[in-house]
Design a protein around this motif. Sequence first.
Motif, PDB file in Angstrom:
ATOM      1  N   ARG A 148      -4.963   1.720   1.709  1.00 10.29           N
ATOM      2  CA  ARG A 148      -5.554   0.384   1.873  1.00 10.29           C
ATOM      3  C   ARG A 148      -5.910  -0.218   0.523  1.00 10.29           C
ATOM      4  O   ARG A 148      -6.177   0.488  -0.448  1.00 10.29           O
ATOM      5  N   LEU A 149      -5.886  -1.554   0.490  1.00  9.99           N
ATOM      6  CA  LEU A 149      -6.330  -2.297  -0.696  1.00  9.99           C
ATOM      7  C   LEU A 149      -7.833  -2.436  -0.692  1.00  9.99           C
ATOM      8  O   LEU A 149      -8.465  -2.583   0.372  1.00  9.99           O
ATOM      9  N   ASP A 150      -8.438  -2.407  -1.891  1.00  7.88           N
ATOM     10  CA  ASP A 150      -9.848  -2.776  -1.992  1.00  7.88           C
ATOM     11  C   ASP A 150      -9.986  -4.265  -1.664  1.00  7.88           C
ATOM     12  O   ASP A 150      -9.117  -5.081  -2.015  1.00  7.88           O
ATOM     13  N   VAL A 152       0.858  -1.188   0.000  1.00  5.35           N
ATOM     14  CA  VAL A 152       0.000   0.000   0.000  1.00  5.35           C
ATOM     15  C   VAL A 152       0.898   1.243   0.000  1.00  5.35           C
ATOM     16  O   VAL A 152       2.106   1.165   0.227  1.00  5.35           O
ATOM     17  N   ASN A 202      -4.983   6.773  -4.674  1.00  2.03           N
ATOM     18  CA  ASN A 202      -6.005   6.077  -3.887  1.00  2.03           C
ATOM     19  C   ASN A 202      -6.777   5.037  -4.703  1.00  2.03           C
ATOM     20  O   ASN A 202      -7.999   4.960  -4.646  1.00  2.03           O
ATOM     21  N   ARG A 203      -6.036   4.254  -5.470  1.00  4.31           N
ATOM     22  CA  ARG A 203      -6.655   3.176  -6.240  1.00  4.31           C
ATOM     23  C   ARG A 203      -5.890   1.882  -6.017  1.00  4.31           C
ATOM     24  O   ARG A 203      -4.684   1.883  -5.744  1.00  4.31           O
ATOM     25  N   THR A 204      -6.627   0.778  -6.140  1.00  6.83           N
ATOM     26  CA  THR A 204      -6.013  -0.536  -6.079  1.00  6.83           C
ATOM     27  C   THR A 204      -5.787  -1.040  -7.499  1.00  6.83           C
ATOM     28  O   THR A 204      -6.703  -0.980  -8.332  1.00  6.83           O
ATOM     29  N   TYR A 205      -4.576  -1.520  -7.790  1.00  7.03           N
ATOM     30  CA  TYR A 205      -4.224  -2.065  -9.099  1.00  7.03           C
ATOM     31  C   TYR A 205      -3.872  -3.547  -8.941  1.00  7.03           C
ATOM     32  O   TYR A 205      -3.358  -3.971  -7.897  1.00  7.03           O
ATOM     33  N   ALA A 218      -1.661  -0.982  -3.872  1.00  7.01           N
ATOM     34  CA  ALA A 218      -2.536   0.189  -3.766  1.00  7.01           C
ATOM     35  C   ALA A 218      -1.710   1.454  -3.693  1.00  7.01           C
ATOM     36  O   ALA A 218      -0.661   1.500  -3.029  1.00  7.01           O
ATOM     37  N   THR A 219      -2.193   2.480  -4.378  1.00  7.32           N
ATOM     38  CA  THR A 219      -1.531   3.781  -4.303  1.00  7.32           C
ATOM     39  C   THR A 219      -1.989   4.552  -3.065  1.00  7.32           C
ATOM     40  O   THR A 219      -1.384   5.566  -2.721  1.00  7.32           O
ATOM     41  N   HIS A 233     -10.004  -8.047  -4.559  1.00  4.48           N
ATOM     42  CA  HIS A 233      -9.531  -6.651  -4.528  1.00  4.48           C
ATOM     43  C   HIS A 233     -10.340  -5.752  -5.460  1.00  4.48           C
ATOM     44  O   HIS A 233      -9.797  -4.866  -6.126  1.00  4.48           O
TER      45      HIS A 233
END
Length: 599
Positions: A127-129, A50, A103-106, A123-124, A186
């Motif tokens: 937290r991870l989705d 993260v 603020n995105r999960t890749y 994640a940028t 995720h």
Amino acid sequence: MKRPTSILNAILVLLALAASGCASDAPPSGGPVDPQPREVLFSDPDSGSVNTSPAKIRLLFSHPVTARQLLYAIHFSPEVDNYHVTVNGNEAEIVFFNPFEANRTYILTLNKSLLGTYTLPFATGARLDTSSISGSVQNTDLSPAASAFVLAFKSPGRNGSMPDMRNDRPDYLTQTDASGSFHFSHLAPGSYSLLAFNDSNADMRWNRSTEEIGLSSYRTVPAGSKNIALRLGGPDADHPGIAACRPLERQLLELTYTEPAEPADIDIREIQIHHAKTRKPVPVLDWYSPVSASASTKIRVLCGPLKTGEPYIITDQKAGTNKVLFYPTRFTAEKLPISISTTPADKSQPGYMNTVWPEIGNTATLSFSQPVTRNAIRSATVLSESGRRSPETLEYELKKIDARTFSIRPIDGFRPGTPYTLSIDSASVNGNPPIQSARTTRVSRFTTADTTNTGGISGTCWSPRGPVIVEARASNGALPHRVRGIQKETDSFSYAFTGLAPGSYTLSAFVPAEGNEQDLYRQKWRPGTLSPLTPSAPFGLHPGNVRVRAQWMADNIDIDIMNTAPRAITPDSLKGGSRIRNLRKQQPPSPQKPEPSLQ
């Protein structure tokens, strides 16, 4: 002077890329091939990181890879553009030229053609989705769709409307395992539209005109859903009917339909070919299925002469309005002798008569390696009852299924427990005169099965709405047996199959699109359409195969139509998945039990 310099620089860059993409996966000279599967030993950033926005991702593989292999195996969810791949033996780098969104999960996914299931989430933000969607994908024949891809499109999309799954980029991608199961992890919270496709060329990209697709029974599926079932139908097309035409020989075409077609769905009179410029029609002579006695999205058509290099248009007026342009081939295959097979096979005791096309009842089946005419079969075939001292030659009814498959039965029908002999002169079928002292006759001697040789299956189908059609498919790939479910309660339907040949069966059920009381075998499961977006008809599949034994009824074989209503998405609404299958001695059906299947 700048122009030659720029061209030279471009050539040098291309040569460098070619060199990086031409590395070999072969072991060093003289070394043995490593049998262990390739895997990722190290990644930077680490999986689950993260607060990271990497300028590059580093991967260390257990085996060497090439730049080309890695480039075509990469997929980012959400999609990422403008990156460069470099490889040096076991080490690889993915360099990004644009920053990731905040603020995105890749998720980096690598295709199974490169190695087993591998994902790298990061994640940028802080937290991870953590949302997920899981389910399964089946082929048209309900076998597991291994290595199919499932695409998830956020709904509503960025413009506030339903996503255009034909043209929009998917937000997420995942691949099924050997059992056809898929799992998105995720995911960002929200709802998604799902699309599965058969990646036949393993390029991780959907080829709309040739690769089969499957849609959910919902327009959207909320994150957190489980047991979502998708079933592949035909390729996508603007209109129903023929989706693609592939010339195989000078006068042989392979057609791909947008929906699976059974023999009764094909009317050769409705298939039309004409020259695209002159409009001159070309006769359509006959057709057959490349998959013997099974519903398929593909058929093969025999037609009149076509001019190589000229454009032609083909359509099937019965199936739909779609028109397909094609150019003939000049290839002509060598004509080989016609081979013959029969069902029941020789020395079958008992011989089961309804295993190929249950709709037509108790018949024997003749299958040929090439198209034949009805007259050629009649002149070459003798059916006799062989249980008497002097065998009695019988008058018979010959029914054409397609150009290579025919059914045969006595005018008065086959009698249970009776021995018969079916003889076919292969020389006559091939158009040759009989050869003295040569054995050219194919003989099948069998004794027809009776009720002591068959078994059955019964159970309950759970569906929030009806009517319900239940299918039992033998493992030999034949067309299914069918019965209608009889409604017991608001959401439950009982069913029973009797007279089944022993063996392994796949049990499934669907809610027909028409919802009326038309002919049982003309009811259809509809795969849905992308434009306009129409969800597929609901269907359910009993987990695992069901074993049928003679004189036994496999009961409590329950089927959940799992994705018919929103409440069915959550796992606590599943009613039949945990029931225990048991076998009991088959009893004569009581008046309260469902009607037996057509035999």
